[in-house]
Design a protein around this motif. Sequence first.
Motif, short mmCIF file in Angstrom:
data_model
loop_
_atom_site.label_atom_id
_atom_site.label_comp_id
_atom_site.label_asym_id
_atom_site.label_seq_id
_atom_site.Cartn_x
_atom_site.Cartn_y
_atom_site.Cartn_z
N GLU A 164 4.64 12.27 -7.84
CA GLU A 164 5.86 12.63 -7.21
C GLU A 164 5.24 13.71 -6.23
O GLU A 164 5.60 13.98 -4.80
CB GLU A 164 6.85 13.62 -8.43
CG GLU A 164 7.57 14.01 -7.29
CD GLU A 164 8.62 13.21 -7.02
OE1 GLU A 164 9.78 13.89 -5.82
OE2 GLU A 164 9.07 12.02 -6.74
N ARG A 165 4.95 14.85 -7.08
CA ARG A 165 3.92 15.96 -6.11
C ARG A 165 2.95 15.64 -5.13
O ARG A 165 3.20 16.54 -4.62
CB ARG A 165 4.11 17.00 -6.75
CG ARG A 165 3.28 17.70 -7.86
CD ARG A 165 3.39 19.22 -9.04
NE ARG A 165 2.28 18.70 -9.81
CZ ARG A 165 2.13 20.39 -10.51
NH1 ARG A 165 2.97 20.74 -10.89
NH2 ARG A 165 1.46 19.92 -11.85
N TYR A 224 -1.18 21.43 2.89
CA TYR A 224 -0.56 20.15 1.86
C TYR A 224 -1.13 19.01 2.88
O TYR A 224 -1.17 18.03 2.44
CB TYR A 224 0.79 21.03 1.69
CG TYR A 224 0.98 19.62 0.85
CD1 TYR A 224 0.54 19.46 -0.92
CD2 TYR A 224 2.22 18.64 0.88
CE1 TYR A 224 1.91 18.24 -1.62
CE2 TYR A 224 2.70 17.28 0.12
CZ TYR A 224 2.49 16.74 -0.61
OH TYR A 224 3.01 16.86 -1.57
N THR A 228 9.90 19.73 -5.82
CA THR A 228 9.41 18.54 -4.96
C THR A 228 10.92 18.13 -4.77
O THR A 228 12.64 18.21 -5.21
CB THR A 228 8.93 17.20 -5.84
OG1 THR A 228 9.67 16.65 -7.18
CG2 THR A 228 7.36 17.96 -6.65
N GLU A 229 11.33 16.48 -4.66
CA GLU A 229 12.10 16.01 -4.05
C GLU A 229 12.91 15.69 -5.42
O GLU A 229 14.09 15.43 -5.25
CB GLU A 229 12.44 14.63 -2.72
CG GLU A 229 11.74 15.09 -1.36
CD GLU A 229 11.40 13.56 -0.49
OE1 GLU A 229 11.61 12.36 -0.86
OE2 GLU A 229 10.85 14.20 0.64
N TYR A 270 5.66 14.24 -2.30
CA TYR A 270 7.15 14.33 -2.36
C TYR A 270 7.44 16.30 -2.35
O TYR A 270 8.31 16.65 -3.18
CB TYR A 270 8.18 13.70 -2.74
CG TYR A 270 7.86 12.76 -2.29
CD1 TYR A 270 8.68 12.17 -1.18
CD2 TYR A 270 7.88 11.52 -2.90
CE1 TYR A 270 8.59 10.29 -0.72
CE2 TYR A 270 8.00 10.16 -3.22
CZ TYR A 270 7.77 9.62 -1.99
OH TYR A 270 8.06 8.49 -1.33
N LEU A 271 6.12 16.93 -2.65
CA LEU A 271 6.69 18.35 -2.26
C LEU A 271 7.34 19.35 -1.62
O LEU A 271 7.93 18.45 -0.02
CB LEU A 271 4.94 18.95 -2.14
CG LEU A 271 5.47 20.81 -2.49
CD1 LEU A 271 5.50 20.97 -4.12
CD2 LEU A 271 3.76 21.67 -1.74
N LYS A 272 8.86 19.74 -2.29
CA LYS A 272 9.71 20.69 -1.05
C LYS A 272 9.42 21.78 -0.99
O LYS A 272 9.54 22.45 -1.90
CB LYS A 272 11.02 20.27 -1.98
CG LYS A 272 11.48 20.75 -1.23
CD LYS A 272 12.82 19.85 -1.50
CE LYS A 272 14.52 20.08 -0.81
NZ LYS A 272 15.89 20.03 -1.25
#
Length: 468
Positions: free
Chosen positions: A135-136, A207, A87-88, A139-141
Motif C-alpha cells: 500500500e505505501r 518518492y 497513505t490513502e 499510495y503514500l499520502k
Amino acid sequence: MRGKDLVAVLATALAFAWPVVAPADSLEMESDVVEATLDNGLTVLVLEDRRAPVVANMVWYRVGSADEHSGVTGISHMLEHMMFRGTEAYEPGEFSRIVSRLGGRENAFTGRDYTGYFQIIGRDHWETVMAMEAERMQYLKLQDDEFQPELRVVQEERRLRVEDQPNSLLREQVMATAFFNHPYGIPVIGWMSDIEAYTLADTQAWYDRYYHPNNAVVVVVGDVDAEEVIAAAREHFGDIPAGDLPETKPRTETPQRGERRITLEAPAELPFLMMGWKAPVLNTLDDPMDAYALMVAAGVLDSGEASRFAREIVRGEELAGATSARYSPFSRLDDLFMIAAVPSADTDIESLEAALLEQVERLKDEPVSDSELERVQAQVIASEIYQRDSVRSQAFQLGMLETIGVGWQEGDRFVERVRAVTAEDVQRVVREYLVPNQRTVGILDPQPLDGEARPDSGQAYGDDTGGL
C-alpha cells in the motif's frame, strides 16, 4: 530512522564485536533462499527458518544518500520518516498501531545505498504487513501538516546524533574531506542547511522517482512457506506498475594526490584520531579476494584482546584507551579502510598516530603468522555466522547484499572466501591500498565543555558520546 540508527548499530556490531570461537574449519554457513522476480521487476527473496514462530518482513529500496545531490542531501532519510505518516488507506500512525496491535515490532533505516522498512511479526500476520507495505509503495499520502512536525524531528535528530557528538562530527568531516565528488562524502542524514530548506515537493519528487517495484527487494525470513510468500507477493505487489528510474550518472572520485588532514575543534572530553584509506569493495574489484584480505587485515589490527592494537598499543605501550579498525566490502562504491583511536592520558596525538601507522607498516613488511591468521579468520567468520541467530539479521543480510548489487549468494560464499585468504594476500593488499597518498587523517581537538575547563584527560574512556 525511527529509534536507534540501525545501520550504524549493525555496522559497529559487525566490525568490532569479535567473539572467541572454535577453529575456522568447524564453522559452516549455508542458506536455502528462494528467489523470484515479478513481471514488474520486483525481486522477492524468501528463507524458511522454522526455529521460532516469528517472521521478518522487509522491503528495501535501492536509493540512499549516495543518490542525492547538493540541496537535497538527506532527503532519502526524510522520506523514510514520512513513510509512516499515512497513505490513502491508512491514517498517519495507523500502520504502526496495527503492527503493535498484532504483537509485532517495526522500524526503518536509511543508508548510503538503500532505504529499508521492516516488521518482526508472528507467523500468522506476515501477509498483513506485506499488504501494508504494498500500500505505501504505491499510495503514500504526503501532507504538509504531517511534514512540518517530522521535519523538526529530523533537524533535532541531526543535532543529537551528529552535531552534539564530537566523534560522529569528526567522522562526517573525515568522509567529506576524503571524498570530493564521490557520493559517500554526503552524510546519510544530510547537511543541516539542506534539511532546513526541504519542501514537501522535494519529498514527493523523491518518492515518485525511486519508490517503484523495479527498484525494490522484498525479503521474508522465518516460519513461512516460500511458495505461499511468493504467491502473496504477486497478489499484493504484482499489479503495481514498474517506474521509469532515473539514469545513474557516473560520479568518479577526483584522484587523490597526497595525504589530506583535517582538525575539528569541538567541545569534548577527549581527543580522537581517525585515519581512512580509499579502498575498493566487491562491486569495484575484479578479484574479490582483495576485499576479503582487507577484512582480515582489519581483524589482525583490531579484533579483540589478542589483536595487535590491543596487545601493542593499548596494553603494551599504553598509548591508547581504545582502538578500532574497520573495513567492509559491502557497498555500491569504493569506501574507506578506517582506523580510530582515543589516546591515553599521557599520550599526544602525534605519538598515537605514529604507533598506529607503525602497525600498518608492519603488516606490509612481515607476513602474518599461520596461527594469527587462523585466529582472525575464525573471528571474522564467527562474527558473520552468529548474526544468523535472528530472522531480522538474516533478512538484513539478504536484503543488503541484493540491494547493493553484490547478490545475496555472496553470503553463502563468505566462509570460503575468508578461509582462502593467505598471509601473502594480506601483505599484498596492505601494500597496495594502505598507502600515504590515499590517506585522510582527522583529529578531534577537544574544547572546553559548556565554557568550563576541559576535564582531566586521564579520565577513563567508555562513556565518550561519539564512540568508535
